[in-house]
Scaffold this motif. Structure first.
Motif, PDB file in Angstrom:
ATOM      1  N   LYS A   9      15.313  -8.178  -8.529  1.00 26.30           N
ATOM      2  CA  LYS A   9      13.973  -7.920  -8.361  1.00 26.30           C
ATOM      3  C   LYS A   9      13.760  -7.083  -7.091  1.00 26.30           C
ATOM      4  O   LYS A   9      12.881  -6.103  -6.742  1.00 26.30           O
ATOM      5  N   LEU A  13      12.086  -3.531  -6.280  1.00 23.89           N
ATOM      6  CA  LEU A  13      11.060  -3.372  -5.049  1.00 23.89           C
ATOM      7  C   LEU A  13      11.496  -2.286  -4.071  1.00 23.89           C
ATOM      8  O   LEU A  13      10.351  -1.562  -3.949  1.00 23.89           O
ATOM      9  N   ASN A 114      -1.011  -9.800   3.270  1.00 28.44           N
ATOM     10  CA  ASN A 114      -0.850  -9.346   1.689  1.00 28.44           C
ATOM     11  C   ASN A 114      -1.842  -9.258   0.952  1.00 28.44           C
ATOM     12  O   ASN A 114      -2.029  -8.347   0.275  1.00 28.44           O
ATOM     13  N   ASN A 140      -0.759  -5.920   0.312  1.00 29.61           N
ATOM     14  CA  ASN A 140      -0.447  -5.441  -1.190  1.00 29.61           C
ATOM     15  C   ASN A 140      -1.895  -4.683  -1.570  1.00 29.61           C
ATOM     16  O   ASN A 140      -2.634  -5.130  -2.159  1.00 29.61           O
ATOM     17  N   SER A 167       2.637  -2.893   0.399  1.00 29.26           N
ATOM     18  CA  SER A 167       3.957  -3.892   0.250  1.00 29.26           C
ATOM     19  C   SER A 167       4.586  -3.505  -1.087  1.00 29.26           C
ATOM     20  O   SER A 167       5.952  -3.920  -1.214  1.00 29.26           O
ATOM     21  N   CYS A 168       3.994  -3.250  -1.927  1.00 26.08           N
ATOM     22  CA  CYS A 168       4.326  -2.588  -3.253  1.00 26.08           C
ATOM     23  C   CYS A 168       4.912  -4.009  -4.081  1.00 26.08           C
ATOM     24  O   CYS A 168       5.526  -3.787  -5.047  1.00 26.08           O
ATOM     25  N   VAL A 169       4.535  -5.144  -3.691  1.00 23.70           N
ATOM     26  CA  VAL A 169       4.945  -6.396  -4.428  1.00 23.70           C
ATOM     27  C   VAL A 169       3.914  -6.714  -5.491  1.00 23.70           C
ATOM     28  O   VAL A 169       2.917  -6.206  -5.493  1.00 23.70           O
ATOM     29  N   ASP A 173       2.240 -12.098  -4.790  1.00 29.29           N
ATOM     30  CA  ASP A 173       3.505 -12.023  -3.931  1.00 29.29           C
ATOM     31  C   ASP A 173       4.672 -12.926  -4.646  1.00 29.29           C
ATOM     32  O   ASP A 173       5.543 -13.547  -4.068  1.00 29.29           O
ATOM     33  N   MET A 175       7.752 -11.985  -7.531  1.00 25.16           N
ATOM     34  CA  MET A 175       8.453 -11.101  -8.332  1.00 25.16           C
ATOM     35  C   MET A 175       8.886 -11.531  -9.711  1.00 25.16           C
ATOM     36  O   MET A 175       9.514 -10.808 -10.359  1.00 25.16           O
ATOM     37  N   GLY A 186       8.080 -11.519  -2.388  1.00 26.96           N
ATOM     38  CA  GLY A 186       8.815 -10.075  -1.956  1.00 26.96           C
ATOM     39  C   GLY A 186       8.006  -9.670  -0.702  1.00 26.96           C
ATOM     40  O   GLY A 186       8.479  -8.669  -0.174  1.00 26.96           O
ATOM     41  N   SER A 187       7.003 -10.137  -0.099  1.00 24.16           N
ATOM     42  CA  SER A 187       6.042  -9.413   0.944  1.00 24.16           C
ATOM     43  C   SER A 187       6.977  -9.331   2.197  1.00 24.16           C
ATOM     44  O   SER A 187       6.909  -8.232   2.903  1.00 24.16           O
ATOM     45  N   SER A 190       9.693  -6.954   1.943  1.00 21.66           N
ATOM     46  CA  SER A 190       9.140  -5.436   1.682  1.00 21.66           C
ATOM     47  C   SER A 190       8.727  -5.023   3.190  1.00 21.66           C
ATOM     48  O   SER A 190       8.994  -3.949   3.731  1.00 21.66           O
TER      49      SER A 190
END
Length: 240
Positions: A9, A13, A114, A140, A167-169, A173, A175, A186-187, A190
Motif C-alpha cells: 500500500k 501511495l 490531513n 488530504n 497527501s494522496c492518502v 487516512d 490504506m 499513510g499521511s 506521505s
C-alpha cells in the motif's frame, strides 16, 4: 509485490504521489532554494499527529538548519491526546502561538492537517497569509473537499493558502481494512517523503549554484560540528 500488504500500500501511495505531485514538488523546491539562499526560515505547524511532519524536518541529521518547527504544548499529543484533539477545534489559539515565534516576509509557512477542517490549522494559515508569509497546506485534498469546515468562516485549509500539497492518502487516512476496521495510516509516510524530496531537490539546486548548504550532520559521527548552523539561526528558531 512484498510479503506485507502495508508495504504494498505504501508503494501504491508513492506511485500516486509521483504521478500527481511533481509540479508542486518542483515549484516548492525552487521556493525552498530561494528561501535558504536569502537567509529566511521555513516554519512548520501541525496539530496531533500532523506535528510529526515538522519534527521530521527539524534539527535532524541530513535536515535543513533553517527549519522552525512550531511546537506548542496545546497542540501536541504528548500533553494529552484528547486534550490536543479538543483544542485543535478552538478558534483564537493560533494567534497566541503565532505571536510567540519570529516571522519575516520571505519566510515560508507549512501547515499540515490531513482533514483540513479544524480551526487551529486554518487560522494559523490565515494569520501567516495576513502577515505576507508564503503559506503551504499539506492536506488530504480529496477528503477535505468533501468535508464541512469547523471554522466560522466555512473555509477549509486548502482554501486559505498559496500552495497545496496533496497527501494522496485515502479518506480517513487508512490504506486498507482488516476485518471490519480501517487501518494502515499513510499521511505521515506521505508527508515525510514529499517534504524530504522537496528539501533534497532544493539542495541540489543550491549546489549547482555554488551556494552553502545549511544541513545538519549527524552528531553521532565524529568529525562534524553543527555549531555554525545553530549560531546562524538560533535567534529565529525558537526550540534551538
Amino acid at each position: 509485490m512484498y510479503k506485507y500488504e502495508y508495504m504494498n500500500k505504501v508503494v501504491e501511495l508513492m506511485d500516486r504521489i509521483y504521478e500527481t505531485q511533481q509540479p508542486v514538488i518542483d515549484e516548492l523546491a525552487k521556493k525552498f532554494a530561494e528561501n535558504i539562499k536569502n537567509n529566511h526560515i521555513i516554519h512548520v505547524f501541525g496539530t496531533g499527529h500532523s506535528h510529526m511532519i515538522g519534527i521530521e524536518l527539524f534539527a535532524r541529521a541530513g535536515g535543513l538548519g533553517n527549519v522552525n518547527c512550531i511546537l506548542d504544548q496545546d497542540v501536541l499529543t504528548s500533553n494529552g491526546a484528547r486534550r490536543s484533539g479538543a483544542l485543535e477545534k478552538v478558534s483564537g489559539i493560533s494567534d497566541v502561538i503565532f505571536d510567540q515565534h519570529k516571522f519575516e516576509k520571505g519566510d515560508i509557512m507549512i501547515v499540515t492537517s490531513n482533514s483540513g477542517r479544524n480551526a487551529m490549522p486554518i487560522e494559523m494559515a490565515m494569520r501567516a497569509k495576513k502577515e505576507g508569509i508564503y503559506t503551504v497546506a499539506m492536506t488530504n485534498l480529496k477528503q477535505s473537499e468533501k468535508t464541512t469546515s469547523r471554522h466560522p468562516s466555512g473555509k477549509r485549509l486548502f482554501e486559505c493558502v498559496d500552495c497545496i500539497i496533496d497527501s494522496c492518502v485515502p479518506e480517513g487516512d487508512s490504506m486498507m481494512s482488516v476485518g471490519k476496521v480501517k487501518t494502515a495510516p499513510g499521511s505521515t509516510v506521505s508527508g515525510v517523503v514529499i517534504l524530504n524530496t522537496i528539501v533534497n531537490e532544493a539542495l541540489q539546486i543550491l549546489e549547482k549554484e555554488g551556494c552553502e548548504l545549511p544541513v545538519f550532520q549527524s552528531q553521532n559521527v565524529d568529525g562534524f560540528n553543527n555549531d555554525a548552523i545553530y549560531d546562524k539561526y538560533e535567534d529565529r528558531v525558537k526550540h534551538f
